[in-house]
Design an enzyme around this catalytic site. Structure first.
Site, PDB file in Angstrom:
ATOM      1  N   CYS A 158      -1.932  -6.530  -7.068  1.00  0.00           N
ATOM      2  CA  CYS A 158      -2.789  -6.602  -5.879  1.00  0.00           C
ATOM      3  C   CYS A 158      -4.109  -7.295  -6.216  1.00  0.00           C
ATOM      4  O   CYS A 158      -4.811  -7.754  -5.324  1.00  0.00           O
ATOM      5  CB  CYS A 158      -3.033  -5.219  -5.324  1.00  0.00           C
ATOM      6  SG  CYS A 158      -3.646  -4.088  -6.555  1.00  0.00           S
ATOM      7  N   GLU A 202      -4.334   1.686  -0.016  1.00  0.00           N
ATOM      8  CA  GLU A 202      -4.653   0.514  -0.846  1.00  0.00           C
ATOM      9  C   GLU A 202      -3.551  -0.493  -0.597  1.00  0.00           C
ATOM     10  O   GLU A 202      -2.378  -0.204  -0.858  1.00  0.00           O
ATOM     11  CB  GLU A 202      -4.691   0.891  -2.336  1.00  0.00           C
ATOM     12  CG  GLU A 202      -5.849   1.773  -2.722  1.00  0.00           C
ATOM     13  CD  GLU A 202      -7.216   1.144  -2.498  1.00  0.00           C
ATOM     14  OE1 GLU A 202      -7.317  -0.093  -2.426  1.00  0.00           O
ATOM     15  OE2 GLU A 202      -8.184   1.909  -2.384  1.00  0.00           O
ATOM     16  N   LYS A 234       6.537  10.240  -3.450  1.00  0.00           N
ATOM     17  CA  LYS A 234       7.652   9.354  -3.064  1.00  0.00           C
ATOM     18  C   LYS A 234       7.385   8.015  -3.756  1.00  0.00           C
ATOM     19  O   LYS A 234       6.581   7.210  -3.276  1.00  0.00           O
ATOM     20  CB  LYS A 234       7.656   9.198  -1.539  1.00  0.00           C
ATOM     21  CG  LYS A 234       9.004   8.902  -0.892  1.00  0.00           C
ATOM     22  CD  LYS A 234       9.739   7.688  -1.362  1.00  0.00           C
ATOM     23  CE  LYS A 234       9.273   6.365  -0.846  1.00  0.00           C
ATOM     24  NZ  LYS A 234       9.983   5.219  -1.511  1.00  0.00           N
ATOM     25  N   ASN A 249       5.072  -2.245  -8.274  1.00  0.00           N
ATOM     26  CA  ASN A 249       4.528  -3.203  -9.257  1.00  0.00           C
ATOM     27  C   ASN A 249       3.784  -2.545 -10.416  1.00  0.00           C
ATOM     28  O   ASN A 249       3.747  -3.098 -11.503  1.00  0.00           O
ATOM     29  CB  ASN A 249       3.650  -4.238  -8.545  1.00  0.00           C
ATOM     30  CG  ASN A 249       2.418  -3.636  -7.942  1.00  0.00           C
ATOM     31  OD1 ASN A 249       2.459  -2.529  -7.405  1.00  0.00           O
ATOM     32  ND2 ASN A 249       1.316  -4.334  -8.026  1.00  0.00           N
ATOM     33  N   GLU A 279     -10.582   5.116  -4.450  1.00  0.00           N
ATOM     34  CA  GLU A 279      -9.813   5.798  -5.483  1.00  0.00           C
ATOM     35  C   GLU A 279     -10.592   5.734  -6.797  1.00  0.00           C
ATOM     36  O   GLU A 279     -11.447   4.873  -6.985  1.00  0.00           O
ATOM     37  CB  GLU A 279      -8.469   5.092  -5.691  1.00  0.00           C
ATOM     38  CG  GLU A 279      -7.637   5.043  -4.424  1.00  0.00           C
ATOM     39  CD  GLU A 279      -6.150   4.901  -4.703  1.00  0.00           C
ATOM     40  OE1 GLU A 279      -5.547   5.896  -5.129  1.00  0.00           O
ATOM     41  OE2 GLU A 279      -5.604   3.809  -4.497  1.00  0.00           O
TER      42      GLU A 279
HETATM   43  P1  NAP Z   1       5.704  -1.561   0.302  1.00  0.00           P
HETATM   44  O1  NAP Z   1       6.960  -2.215   0.669  1.00  0.00           O
HETATM   45  O2  NAP Z   1       4.645  -1.383   1.311  1.00  0.00           O
HETATM   46  O3  NAP Z   1       6.114  -0.131  -0.288  1.00  0.00           O
HETATM   47  C1  NAP Z   1       5.185   0.750  -0.853  1.00  0.00           C
HETATM   48  C2  NAP Z   1       5.756   2.148  -0.814  1.00  0.00           C
HETATM   49  O4  NAP Z   1       5.862   2.590   0.539  1.00  0.00           O
HETATM   50  C3  NAP Z   1       7.168   2.261  -1.391  1.00  0.00           C
HETATM   51  O5  NAP Z   1       7.294   3.501  -2.052  1.00  0.00           O
HETATM   52  C4  NAP Z   1       8.014   2.213  -0.144  1.00  0.00           C
HETATM   53  O6  NAP Z   1       9.290   2.776  -0.325  1.00  0.00           O
HETATM   54  C5  NAP Z   1       7.161   3.035   0.796  1.00  0.00           C
HETATM   55  N1  NAP Z   1       7.447   2.854   2.219  1.00  0.00           N
HETATM   56  C6  NAP Z   1       8.003   1.783   2.838  1.00  0.00           C
HETATM   57  N2  NAP Z   1       8.091   2.024   4.174  1.00  0.00           N
HETATM   58  C7  NAP Z   1       7.563   3.258   4.394  1.00  0.00           C
HETATM   59  C8  NAP Z   1       7.364   4.053   5.548  1.00  0.00           C
HETATM   60  N3  NAP Z   1       7.719   3.638   6.763  1.00  0.00           N
HETATM   61  N4  NAP Z   1       6.802   5.266   5.412  1.00  0.00           N
HETATM   62  C9  NAP Z   1       6.430   5.710   4.203  1.00  0.00           C
HETATM   63  N5  NAP Z   1       6.603   5.010   3.065  1.00  0.00           N
HETATM   64  C10 NAP Z   1       7.155   3.792   3.161  1.00  0.00           C
HETATM   65  O7  NAP Z   1       5.018  -2.264  -0.934  1.00  0.00           O
HETATM   66  P2  NAP Z   1       5.745  -2.746  -2.267  1.00  0.00           P
HETATM   67  O8  NAP Z   1       6.576  -3.912  -1.913  1.00  0.00           O
HETATM   68  O9  NAP Z   1       6.375  -1.610  -2.975  1.00  0.00           O
HETATM   69  O10 NAP Z   1       4.484  -3.149  -3.156  1.00  0.00           O
HETATM   70  C11 NAP Z   1       3.822  -4.356  -3.039  1.00  0.00           C
HETATM   71  C12 NAP Z   1       2.552  -4.208  -2.234  1.00  0.00           C
HETATM   72  O11 NAP Z   1       1.713  -3.230  -2.819  1.00  0.00           O
HETATM   73  C13 NAP Z   1       1.726  -5.468  -2.196  1.00  0.00           C
HETATM   74  O12 NAP Z   1       1.279  -5.741  -0.901  1.00  0.00           O
HETATM   75  C14 NAP Z   1       0.537  -5.145  -3.093  1.00  0.00           C
HETATM   76  O13 NAP Z   1      -0.628  -5.850  -2.825  1.00  0.00           O
HETATM   77  C15 NAP Z   1       0.375  -3.708  -2.866  1.00  0.00           C
HETATM   78  N6  NAP Z   1      -0.382  -3.099  -3.955  1.00  0.00           N
HETATM   79  C16 NAP Z   1      -1.689  -2.760  -3.727  1.00  0.00           C
HETATM   80  C17 NAP Z   1      -2.463  -2.187  -4.716  1.00  0.00           C
HETATM   81  C18 NAP Z   1      -3.880  -1.802  -4.449  1.00  0.00           C
HETATM   82  O14 NAP Z   1      -4.384  -0.955  -5.148  1.00  0.00           O
HETATM   83  N7  NAP Z   1      -4.540  -2.369  -3.464  1.00  0.00           N
HETATM   84  C19 NAP Z   1      -1.896  -1.946  -5.968  1.00  0.00           C
HETATM   85  C20 NAP Z   1      -0.573  -2.324  -6.192  1.00  0.00           C
HETATM   86  C21 NAP Z   1       0.174  -2.887  -5.158  1.00  0.00           C
HETATM   87  P3  NAP Z   1      10.574   1.885  -0.803  1.00  0.00           P
HETATM   88  O15 NAP Z   1      10.057   0.581  -1.305  1.00  0.00           O
HETATM   89  O16 NAP Z   1      11.190   2.736  -1.837  1.00  0.00           O
HETATM   90  O17 NAP Z   1      11.440   1.726   0.400  1.00  0.00           O
END
Ligand code: NAP
Ligand code: MG
Length: 483
Positions: A282, A248, A173, A150, A460
């Site tokens: 987020c 996060e 990654k 995002n 962070e």
């Molecule tokens: P996600 O599905 O958890 O993926 C995040 C990252 O982790 C991607 O690069 C993903 O790779 C990777 N990943 C997935 N499974 C993994 C595993 N088993 N081991 C290691 N890495 C793995 O999240 P998203 O859908 O990309 O992003 C949305 C989420 O991010 C929301 O929940 C949002 O709240 C959160 N977010 C939080 C913040 C904050 O600062 N708190 C900021 C922005 C977003 P792939 O997707 O390439 O498979």
């Protein structure tokens, strides 16, 4: 020849073992490119290279670190229009939002360039005679950085910049949905005067190469931004190797609108917080908690203003809400609209897939009213342009409602009362709190993070970042005559 859709490993651009297509969510006929996917052997090369490179880098002079980070930051700032357009094209946020994200990414680098020079440590007298104590920070080692789609650039940069500033090596990654921004940033870093293998881009699926990365005993620290279930899995993998972690994750932020609020501020904050970046933040305000004395007028006007927002191609001038980032996310959003209705919410406006000149994942911003805080739509993160209004009878009920969540990243209050604002700031259970401001929108020089299921590990950003990217060493020096 360098193919700029490749991984960058041990100082070389490398083809992957397979490729994925990167599609523009504003226009499904626009393929941005096909991007390399690494396998475990390539990841291993990156890990080995990082281990050697970081020894060299941690000894490199502070001014070299400063210069490298400044150069990256300045280039991002200079090229924010071009790179912001690329980011908007692959992620779907509007061009001004994409431009702003790249500009901000540049600022993270220039800020941490200066932090590299802040080398003021602690010293102390020993409780024993003739002994001096010196406490200093050393790099933590090889840092695995896993970022979400995002904020394709900013979430990664606020990890990469401190990692490098404090003398570490990086394996990044990125999310597979947004490889173009990752490659563009890596291309800039690859041209800097850094040891071979200090910075590695390893693209691939999270469950494949991402999981292998977090399980590697060669990784000393993992900084992750993404969803709660993935974060939980990473924490479990990391503990086996005692790898340091910083997570996060999601949130369910609330904006409280009090009966003494300046309602123009309230409308602006609610719309920006709920629908900025298509609600895929987020820090989004997905719960809007409104005092009954202003509720009816507030929701009617909010619905009208939300309906008037322009949903269209992210690169079209005048677009206020770009498409949802992927087909999967759009389906999930529409399912959540149905869920809210099923739970008893009244749909005031939006929540529909709409067509535009180009075929994309367009959805109108949804405002639900009459919702209860214990409904699933108010418990789970939606990550969508969907806002649920919860009516409350008093300030106390508003505060209790805001705090009634398992998350705790940000919260906001709109009020003209200083004492309410102060009480709210002191009693809300979040990592960030906003007074008369949207729940989204934070600075780069101060800590960012949350509580509960929103964050885990050290904060962070700002000076607080050093806690994660360094490890502390306490030296005892016999300096005088032993007693
Ligand atoms: P996600 O599905 O958890 O993926 C995040 C990252 O982790 C991607 O690069 C993903 O790779 C990777 N990943 C997935 N499974 C993994 C595993 N088993 N081991 C290691 N890495 C793995 O999240 P998203 O859908 O990309 O992003 C949305 C989420 O991010 C929301 O929940 C949002 O709240 C959160 N977010 C939080 C913040 C904050 O600062 N708190 C900021 C922005 C977003 P792939 O997707 O390439 O498979
Ligand atoms: Mg994902």
């Amino acid at each position: 020849m360098t193919n700029l859709n490749q991984n960058f490993i041990a100082g070389e651009w490398l083809a992957g073992v397979s490729e994925i297509a990167n599609i523009n969510p504003s226009d499904l006929s626009d393929t941005i490119g096909h991007y390399a996917q690494a396998d475990e052997a390539q990841l291993q090369r990156a890990l080995d290279a990082a281990e050697n490179a970081r020894r060299e880098w941690s000894k490199a002079g502070l001014e070299r670190r400063y210069e490298v980070l400044m150069a990256i930051g300045n280039e991002l700032i200079q090229r924010c229009d071009e790179l912001g357009t690329l980011l908007a094209r692959e992620e779907g946020k509007t061009q001004p939002e994409g431009r702003g994200e790249v500009y901000r990414s540049g600022q993270f680098f220039t800020y941490f360039a200066a932090e590299a020079l802040r080398q003021i440590g602690d010293n102390a007298d020993s409780v024993r005679d003739g002994i001096e104590i010196d406490v200093r920070r050393e790099p933590v080692g090889t840092v695995a950085i896993i970022s979400p789609w995002n904020f394709p650039m900013a979430t990664a940069v606020w990890k990469i910049a401190p990692a490098l500033a404090f003398g570490n090596a990086v394996i990044w990654k990125p999310a597979n949905l947004v490889p173009a921004s990752a490659v563009a940033l890596t291309e800039i870093i690859s041209r800097q005067d850094i040891p071979v293998g200090l910075f590695n881009l390893v693209m691939g699926s999270g469950s494949g190469v991402g999981q292998q990365l977090v399980e590697s005993p060669q990784v000393n620290a993992i900084s992750f931004t993404g969803s709660v279930p993935v974060g939980r899995g990473i924490a479990q993998s990391a503990v086996g190797n005692f790898t340091k972690i910083q997570l996060e994750m999601g949130s369910k932020n609330a904006l409280a609108v009090m009966d003494d609020a300046d309602l123009d501020i309230a409308f602006a904050c609610a719309l920006n917080g709920a629908f900025g970046s298509t609600g895929q933040k987020c820090t989004a305000s997905s719960r809007i908690v409104v005092h009954r004395n202003v509720h009816d007028y507030f929701v009617e006007e909010l619905g009208q203003r939300a309906s008037a927002m322009v949903v269209d191609h992210a690169l079209k001038e005048g677009t206020q809400i770009g498409p949802v980032s992927s087909g999967e996310q759009l389906q999930q959003n529409l399912a959540n609209v149905e869920l809210a209705k099923k739970e008893g919410a009244e749909l005031l406006c939006g929540g529909e897939r709409v067509e535009r000149d180009t075929e994309g994942y367009f959805m109108t911003p949804a405002v639900f009213v009459g919702t209860k805080n214990d409904w699933q739509v108010n418990r789970e993160e939606l990550f969508a342009p969907i806002a649920c209004v919860i009516k409350v009878d008093s300030y106390d009920e508003a505060l209790a409602t805001v705090n009634d969540t398992r998350f705790g990243l940000t919260a906001g209050i709109i009020t003209s009362s200083l004492s309410r604002a102060t009480h709210f700031r002191r009693n809300v259970k979040t990592g960030c709190v906003m007074v008369n401001l949207p729940t989204a929108g934070t600075d780069y020089h101060v800590p960012f993070g949350g509580r509960g299921e929103s964050s885990y590990g050290p904060r962070e950003q700002g000076q607080y970042a050093q806690e994660f990217y360094t490890t502390v060493k306490t030296s005892y020096i016999l300096s005088g005559d032993p007693a």
